[in-house]
Design an enzyme around this catalytic site. Structure first.
Site, PDB file in Angstrom:
ATOM      1  N   GLU A  52       0.823  -1.206   0.000  1.00 54.08           N
ATOM      2  CA  GLU A  52       0.000   0.000   0.000  1.00 54.08           C
ATOM      3  C   GLU A  52       0.861   1.262   0.000  1.00 54.08           C
ATOM      4  O   GLU A  52       0.563   2.241  -0.689  1.00 54.08           O
ATOM      5  CB  GLU A  52      -0.927   0.015   1.225  1.00 54.08           C
ATOM      6  CG  GLU A  52      -1.873  -1.184   1.296  1.00 54.08           C
ATOM      7  CD  GLU A  52      -1.330  -2.336   2.115  1.00 54.08           C
ATOM      8  OE1 GLU A  52      -2.126  -2.968   2.820  1.00 54.08           O
ATOM      9  OE2 GLU A  52      -0.100  -2.601   2.059  1.00 54.08           O
ATOM     10  N   CYS A  86      -0.535   0.380   7.652  1.00 54.06           N
ATOM     11  CA  CYS A  86      -0.978   0.835   6.327  1.00 54.06           C
ATOM     12  C   CYS A  86      -2.373   1.440   6.386  1.00 54.06           C
ATOM     13  O   CYS A  86      -2.697   2.343   5.611  1.00 54.06           O
ATOM     14  CB  CYS A  86      -0.951  -0.328   5.343  1.00 54.06           C
ATOM     15  SG  CYS A  86       0.719  -0.897   4.966  1.00 54.06           S
TER      16      CYS A  86
END
Length: 355
Positions: A52, A86
């Site tokens: 990510e 993330c």
């Protein structure tokens, strides 16, 4: 493009991390704006940025993130590990929608990443190409869900079903079955997995290194199953070149650099207690294991049903007439699925898994 097409790209990216991210899972991510991919990334190295993070960093115009959808092959993490969460970065960048392939079975995540995103107002959908994602990360899912390594059984056999000639002395060389091309492929396979296992007879007769030599790649942890410590410490498995575990019934007092003796339960007939053995490997964070030999050890894994995949190489130009027979699979025919096949000159490798 459809959700499945975007997720397929995520899985393609994720696979690039094979052999480099364990014990983490392989993860890929793409960011879509107005039906076009504007960013993508994958988890490249254990301890490094997650997929990510790399996908977000690849977007040239960061102002588009607040109008985009992120596709990611595994639930975003929500805890501090080697890197920050993330999920926090997705929220910070105001990405309004996240589409996920698999929920993460790791206890520190396991739905908490999804919940954190939803609580922050992010629209979350998951389960897109779920089966394909689980297959890609089969090592990771098996380790966390079944509390054991993902187990590969591997051997090479002649056209008439033998894995070696009959040898009485350690000076007798083993039968050469693999081709140069298949050796390279098998060493690449070694570099992908956490550990590789042999029994005492193979260690004594073959004196293997069990290292990666024909390709660049990380060295697997070497594991020697040796109940009575029959293998001499002059063998290559004691050469200190890489981490080696020796599984035995009683640890010796000796200390050898890069060699760790581990106690395990064995039955009176010499067989290892698989429950004790697999628990030991789980505690040592062995996510995947190649069982390389010998015949008795391979057959014991087959008979106990303790395996996930089989990789069987066959040399169709080599017939020996007698020797050490290959492991027997007859009783497993109805549960084996042959999912892939590779040809290396006169040799081929059949890839099998449980149906």
């Amino acid at each position: 493009m459809t959700d499945e097409e975007y997720m397929r790209r995520c899985l393609q990216l994720a696979e690039k991390g094979l052999g480099n991210v364990s014990p983490n899972p392989m993860v890929g991510a793409v960011i879509v704006h107005d039906n076009a991919i504007i960013g993508e990334g994958y988890h490249q190295q254990y301890g490094g940025p997650h997929a990510e993070v790399n996908a977000i960093a690849s977007v040239k115009d960061q102002s588009l993130l607040s109008q985009s959808t992120m596709y990611v092959s595994l639930e975003p993490c929500c805890h501090y590990g080697k890197t920050p969460p993330c999920a926090d970065l997705i929220i910070e960048k105001k990405i309004p929608e996240v589409v996920i392939c698999n929920r993460d079975p790791f206890p520190a995540v396991d739905g908490k990443g999804i919940e954190k995103l939803q609580t922050a107002g992010v629209k979350v959908r998951y389960g897109v190409m779920n089966e394909q994602g689980r297959w890609l990360n089969r090592r990771f899912f098996t380790f966390h869900e079944q509390k054991r390594p993902y187990i590969f059984l591997k051997w090479a056999q002649t056209e008439d079903g033998y894995i070696d000639r009959l040898r009485k002395n350690i000076t007798d060389s083993p039968l050469k079955i693999s081709s140069p091309e298949s050796l390279i492929a098998m060493h690449k396979f070694r570099s992908y997995e956490t550990a590789i296992l042999v029994g005492p007879n193979t260690a004594i007769m073959d004196n293997p290194s069990l290292t990666v030599r024909y390709v660049d790649g990380k060295q697997p942890i070497r594991i020697l199953l040796d109940r009575d410590l029959k293998v001499p410490q002059t063998s290559r498995l004691y050469d200190r070149s890489c981490l080696t575990y020796v599984i035995t019934k009683q640890k010796p007092a000796v200390v050898i650099p890069n060699v760790e003796f581990l106690e395990c339960t064995f039955y009176s007939d010499g067989r290892v207690d698989f429950s004790s053995f697999l628990s030991l490997l789980y505690d040592k964070k062995i996510e995947s294991l190649i069982v390389e030999g010998g015949k008795l050890l391979l057959q014991s894994f087959i008979d106990e049903g303790v395996w996930d995949e089989i990789r069987m190489e066959q040399n169709h130009s080599l017939v020996v007439g007698n020797g050490v027979k290959a492991p027997v699979l007859n009783e497993l025919r109805n549960i084996i699925h042959r999912y892939s096949y590779q040809i290396f000159g006169d040799n081929d490798v059949t890839y099998m898994r449980k149906s």
